[in-house]
Design an enzyme around this catalytic site. Structure first.
Site, mmCIF file in Angstrom:
data_model
loop_
_atom_site.group_PDB
_atom_site.id
_atom_site.type_symbol
_atom_site.label_atom_id
_atom_site.label_comp_id
_atom_site.label_asym_id
_atom_site.label_seq_id
_atom_site.Cartn_x
_atom_site.Cartn_y
_atom_site.Cartn_z
ATOM 1 C CG HIS A 95 -2.031 -1.002 1.095
ATOM 2 N ND1 HIS A 95 -3.325 -0.654 0.815
ATOM 3 C CD2 HIS A 95 -2.017 -2.355 1.174
ATOM 4 C CE1 HIS A 95 -4.068 -1.748 0.756
ATOM 5 N NE2 HIS A 95 -3.295 -2.794 0.962
ATOM 6 C CG ASP A 306 -0.182 9.591 0.583
ATOM 7 O OD1 ASP A 306 -0.353 8.426 0.984
ATOM 8 O OD2 ASP A 306 -0.880 10.550 0.942
#
Ligand code: GDG
Length: 398
Positions: A95, A306
Site C-alpha cells: 500500500h 504517499d
C-alpha cells in the site's frame, strides 16, 4: 468475513509494530522524510511476527486456496507461507511506495525482504515507479534476472514472479450514497456555519503523519495571510489530523510542531471567536467525514510521499454537485490518475500558494469541468475493479 486474530505481545508491539514497521520501514519507504532507525532486535521481532502470520494463514487456508497478503508489515509472509504450503496461490499488495534503490539499499536485511516478497506469484504496487524500483532491488540486492515486469528465480523449482501497478481505489457508490443523504448535506451546512460561513473553506484530512505535508500546507496558508493575498474573514482552513502511532517519537514531535504552528497562526490572525485555522485532532465516523468533504470548496492534499491517497478520491466521490477543487501533490500515487487536479510540489511553497489562490479564484465553469473529469476517473477504477483486476491477474500468473 471471518477474522482470525494473531496475538501480539506488548514487546511485539514495541519492537515489531512501532519499531521495525513504523520507525524503520515506514520512513525508509517514504524517502527518508525522517531518519529510519535500524535495530537488530526489531528485525528479529519482524521475522517472528511474520512467521506467526504465515503459520496462521497456512493453518486456515484450504487446498490450493488464494491468499492475498497486504502491506509492508508482512513482507516476509509470502516466502514463509510458500515454504509451508506450496499448493497455495499467493499474491501480495504493497500500500505504500517502494523506494528507489539508493534508499532501499540502506536496509540491513534488504535481500531477505526481496526474497520474502518473491514467495508470491504476483506482486502489486500502487504506481509504475514502485514496480520499477522493486525490479531494480531484485537485480541489485538479490542478484536476480528481470525480464520486462517479470522476475526470474532460477535453480530447482524455477519460477517467474509477475509485478504490476494496481492503483487502489475506494467504494465510490458507498461514498456517493453518503454524500446524497439529507442529514449529511445538512451537516455539511452546519460545518460551514461553525467555521463562520466564509466564502471559501479549505480542508485537509490526514492521519497526523509526517508524510502528509501538514506543516507545508500551514506554512503556505500562513504566508498568504501574512502577505494579504487571503483575508482571514473570507477564507478558513479546516485541518483534520486523525491521531496516529502516538507512541512513536517522531509522531509526538510532529504533533507538537503542528499544534504550535496552528496556535501561532491563530494568535496572529484570529479575531475573537473567529480563528482562520480550525484544527481537529480526532477520529470521526464515516458520515461526518463525508459531510466534511461536502462542506469544503478546496481539498488540499500536500503529501511529501504517499502510496495513493484515498482522501483525494473520497473528496471527488462526494462531489456529485461537481463543485470543489482538488489540489494534489504530485508525490501522491493518486496524481498518476487524477491529472485534472491542480498538481503541486509541496516543497515549492510559492507554487503551493499559487495553486491555493488559483483554487480559491477558479471560475465555476472550470471547477465543474475539472471535477467532472476527476469523477469519471474515480468511477472507472473503483475498489471493486481494483480487487477484480488483481485477483484475475493472480489467477493468470499462477
Ligand atoms: C495507506 C497509504 C494508501 C482518516 N481519518 C479518518 C478516516 N480516515 C480515512 C480516510 C481514508 C483513510 O482513512 C486514509 O487513507 P489514505 O490513503 O489517505 O492514507 P493512509 O492512511 O496513509 O493509507 C496510502 C492507502 O494506504 C490505501 O492503499 O492510499 O498512500 O499511506 O479512507 O477517509 N476515516 C474515518 N474517520 C477518521 O477520522 N471514518
Amino acid at each position: 468475513m471471518t477474522l482470525i486474530a494473531v496475538g501480539l505481545s506488548r514487546r511485539d508491539i514495541a519492537e515489531y509494530y512501532e519499531g521495525f514497521c513504523n520507525a524503520t520501514i515506514w520512513p525508509l519507504y517514504h524517502d527518508v522524510i525522517v531518519a529510519p532507525e535500524f535495530h537488530r532486535r526489531w528485525w528479529d521481532a519482524y521475522v517472528s511476527v511474520n512467521r506467526r502470520f504465515a503459520e496462521a494463514a497456512a493453518a486456515a487456508a484450504s487446498r490450493a486456496a488464494t491468499v492475498w497478503v497486504h502491506d509492508y508489515q508482512l513482507q516476509l509472509v509470502p516466502g514463509i507461507l510458500r515454504g509451508l504450503r506450496p499448493d497455495l496461490r499467493i499474491g501480495f499488495f504493497n500500500h505504500i511506495p517502494f523506494p528507489g534503490y539508493e534508499i532501499f539499499a540502506q536496509l540491513p536485511r534488504r535481500r531477505q525482504i526481496v526474497e520474502g516478497l518473491l514467495g508470491a506469484g504476483l506482486l502489486g504496487f500502487q504506481r509504475r515507479s514502485d514496480t520499477t524500483n522493486f525490479l531494480r532491488a531484485c537485480r541489485r540486492a538479490a542478484g536476480l534476472t528481470t525480464r520486462g515486469n517479470d522476475v526470474l528465480v532460477e535453480g530447482a523449482g524455477e519460477r517467474t514472479i509477475r509485478t504490476e501497478a494496481f492503483p487502489i481505489s475506494i467504494d465510490v457508490d458507498a461514498m456517493d450514497e453518503l454524500a446524497t443523504r439529507d442529514d449529511v448535506q445538512a451537516r455539511a451546512k452546519e460545518i460551514r456555519a461553525a467555521v463562520g460561513d466564509p466564502p471559501t473553506v479549505l480542508l485537509g484530512v490526514d492521519r497526523l503523519d509526517y508524510t502528509k505535508g501538514i506543516l507545508h500546507r500551514l506554512k503556505a496558508f500562513e504566508e498568504l495571510l501574512a502577505d494579504g493575498s487571503v483575508d482571514s474573514d473570507k477564507v478558513r482552513m479546516v485541518v483534520v489530523a486523525t491521531p496516529s502511532r502516538e507512541r512513536v517519537e517522531q509522531y509526538q514531535l510532529l504533533r507538537e510542531e503542528v499544534e504550535a504552528t496552528v496556535g501561532r497562526i491563530n494568535g496572529e490572525y484570529a479575531t475573537l471567536g473567529q480563528p482562520p485555522v480550525h484544527y481537529l485532532h480526532h477520529s470521526y465516523p464515516k458520515d461526518e467525514m463525508a459531510a466534511l468533504f461536502l462542506s469544503a470548496d478546496v481539498l488540499l492534499v500536500t503529501s511529501l510521499r504517499d502510496g495513493m491517497n484515498l482522501v483525494a478520491k473520497e473528496y471527488v466521490a462526494t462531489h456529485r454537485d461537481e463543485r470543489g477543487v482538488l489540489v494534489l501533490s504530485e508525490f501522491a500515487g493518486a496524481a498518476d490518475e487524477l491529472t485534472s487536479a491542480l498538481l503541486i510540489n509541496p516543497h515549492d511553497i510559492e507554487g503551493l500558494k499559487r495553486a491555493i489562490m488559483a483554487a480559491i479564484q477558479m471560475p465555476p465553469a472550470e471547477v465543474r469541468r475539472r471535477m467532472r473529469a476527476l469523477r469519471r476517473r474515480v468511477r472507472e477504477n473503483d475498489v471493486t475493479a481494483w480487487a477484480d483486476r488483481f485477483l484475475s491477474r493472480l489467477r493468470a500468473a499462477s
